[in-house]
Scaffold this motif. Structure first.
Motif, PDB file in Angstrom:
ATOM      1  N   PHE A 258      -4.633 -21.610  69.420  1.00 23.16           N
ATOM      2  CA  PHE A 258      -5.876 -20.854  69.556  1.00 23.16           C
ATOM      3  C   PHE A 258      -5.872 -19.729  68.528  1.00 23.16           C
ATOM      4  O   PHE A 258      -5.244 -18.691  68.732  1.00 23.16           O
ATOM      5  CB  PHE A 258      -5.946 -20.280  70.971  1.00 23.16           C
ATOM      6  N   ASP A 259      -6.557 -19.936  67.385  1.00 24.50           N
ATOM      7  CA  ASP A 259      -6.534 -18.975  66.284  1.00 24.50           C
ATOM      8  C   ASP A 259      -7.611 -17.904  66.486  1.00 24.50           C
ATOM      9  O   ASP A 259      -8.807 -18.184  66.413  1.00 24.50           O
ATOM     10  CB  ASP A 259      -6.767 -19.711  64.966  1.00 24.50           C
ATOM     11  N   LEU A 260      -7.186 -16.657  66.732  1.00 24.34           N
ATOM     12  CA  LEU A 260      -8.108 -15.539  66.985  1.00 24.34           C
ATOM     13  C   LEU A 260      -8.278 -14.619  65.775  1.00 24.34           C
ATOM     14  O   LEU A 260      -8.819 -13.526  65.898  1.00 24.34           O
ATOM     15  CB  LEU A 260      -7.611 -14.705  68.177  1.00 24.34           C
TER      16      LEU A 260
ATOM     17  N   VAL B 182       2.379 -16.163  72.159  1.00 23.91           N
ATOM     18  CA  VAL B 182       1.608 -15.539  71.084  1.00 23.91           C
ATOM     19  C   VAL B 182       2.433 -15.557  69.805  1.00 23.91           C
ATOM     20  O   VAL B 182       3.611 -15.182  69.804  1.00 23.91           O
ATOM     21  CB  VAL B 182       1.228 -14.078  71.432  1.00 23.91           C
TER      22      VAL B 182
ATOM     23  N   ILE C  49     -10.466 -16.655  77.772  1.00 21.82           N
ATOM     24  CA  ILE C  49      -9.259 -17.245  77.183  1.00 21.82           C
ATOM     25  C   ILE C  49      -8.297 -17.667  78.286  1.00 21.82           C
ATOM     26  O   ILE C  49      -7.710 -18.757  78.248  1.00 21.82           O
ATOM     27  CB  ILE C  49      -8.584 -16.245  76.215  1.00 21.82           C
TER      28      ILE C  49
ATOM     29  N   THR D 283      -0.864 -23.984  75.452  1.00 16.97           N
ATOM     30  CA  THR D 283      -1.697 -23.199  74.534  1.00 16.97           C
ATOM     31  C   THR D 283      -0.885 -22.091  73.884  1.00 16.97           C
ATOM     32  O   THR D 283      -0.040 -21.465  74.521  1.00 16.97           O
ATOM     33  CB  THR D 283      -2.884 -22.560  75.289  1.00 16.97           C
TER      34      THR D 283
ATOM     35  N   ILE E  20      -3.781 -12.781  66.106  1.00 18.04           N
ATOM     36  CA  ILE E  20      -4.465 -11.634  66.715  1.00 18.04           C
ATOM     37  C   ILE E  20      -4.420 -10.457  65.746  1.00 18.04           C
ATOM     38  O   ILE E  20      -3.347 -10.050  65.290  1.00 18.04           O
ATOM     39  CB  ILE E  20      -3.816 -11.245  68.050  1.00 18.04           C
TER      40      ILE E  20
ATOM     41  N   LEU F  45      -1.521 -18.671  71.302  1.00 17.03           N
ATOM     42  CA  LEU F  45      -2.457 -17.794  70.593  1.00 17.03           C
ATOM     43  C   LEU F  45      -1.845 -17.346  69.283  1.00 17.03           C
ATOM     44  O   LEU F  45      -0.673 -16.947  69.231  1.00 17.03           O
ATOM     45  CB  LEU F  45      -2.789 -16.567  71.442  1.00 17.03           C
TER      46      LEU F  45
END
Length: 281
Positions: free
Chosen positions: A207-209, A262, A223, A237, A242, A239
């Motif tokens: 999940f590219d934020l 993350v 999310i 998943t 960020i 992340l």
């Protein structure tokens, strides 16, 4: 022959003259002339037909309901036409002003020449003004409805494109999230992500934020929903990306991502999966 019938005949007699005046002045005031695939003669004919409604109304040849139905039909067709051409509503509505002004110019000349009473003027006004107002109302309503529908379709298409689940290798995909996440987009995000995860038989979703400038509690909650839902499908998943300012906001809001993996960037995420960029080439 009564005054109204006489004046109605004059409107019909001079409908092309009035149409020419409307068209000439309209073109002079337009900031941009659109290509509408119609000749000037065809446009004049359409305008003259519209003007004839008012002559017939004064003559009493057609009952009020029929006239109103014709006006409504004209308003719908013209509103759709103007909207599809991309003419602004304020600019398109100028037509109504021109019709009103030039029809009344012809009427005023005949009223003066034949020394008609003020009562005749009021009587004309009670017949013509509601028709012109109705034309403007239906035109505007049709224009706005079509415009809103176009915006709705465009937004829907944009939202669909804004959830690009991109496969990286077998069982692994990345979802680059860019821009603002509102309630509507968040709902679509959840639905499309689950659907794509199932279709692609994913084991991991990154999940590219990095393209998200603002994360509030609503975005964070969505999310979490996606992560929890993917977990039920057996998808892990992660992340990534960020931004520092977003991380500070998360800390300030007390958002807890401790239960979610993350990583700083895509490379670190792939290393965590025992993959490298080279192995994907």
């Amino acid at each position: 022959m009564d005054n109204l019938h006489f004046l109605g005949e004059k409107i019909l007699e001079k409908k092309y003259e009035i149409a020419e005046m409307v068209h000439t002045n309209r073109l002079a005031d337009l900031k941009e002339v659109k290509d509408i695939n119609l000749t000037n003669e065809e446009i004049i004919e359409l305008r003259a037909n519209f003007i004839s409604y008012f002559g017939k109304a004064l003559m009493g040849k057609i009952d009020q309901k029929t006239i109103f139905d014709q006006i409504v039909k004209w308003g719908k067709e013209s509103g759709e036409f103007a909207s599809n051409l991309g003419i602004s509503l304020s600019e398109a509505l100028e037509d109504t002003t021109y019709y009103r002004n030039f029809i009344w110019e012809v009427l005023k000349e005949e009223i003066r020449n034949h020394d008609m009473s003020i009562e005749t003027v009021f009587e004309i006004s009670t017949i013509l003004d509601p028709l012109l107002d109705k034309a403007a109302y239906v035109f505007s309503l049709t224009y706005v409805n079509i415009h809103q529908e176009t915006l709705k379709k465009a937004k829907s298409a944009f939202l669909e494109l804004s959830v690009p689940v991109v496969p990286i290798t077998k069982g692994i995909a990345i979802l680059p999230l860019i821009g603002e996440v509102d309630t509507e987009r968040a709902t679509l995000l959840l639905e499309e992500t689950l659907k794509k995860a199932n279709e692609l038989k994913l084991s991991h979703l990154l999940f590219d934020l990095s393209g998200v400038m603002i994360v509030d509690t609503m975005v964070a909650q969505q999310i979490f929903y996606i992560v929890d839902a993917l977990r039920l499908l057996g998808v892990k998943t992660m992340l990534i990306g960020i931004r520092p300012e977003v991380a500070q906001t998360m800390v300030h809001l007390g958002i807890n991502f401790s239960e979610i993996t993350v990583k700083a960037n895509l490379e670190q995420a792939l290393l965590g999966l025992n993959l490298t960029i080279d192995t994907l080439e």
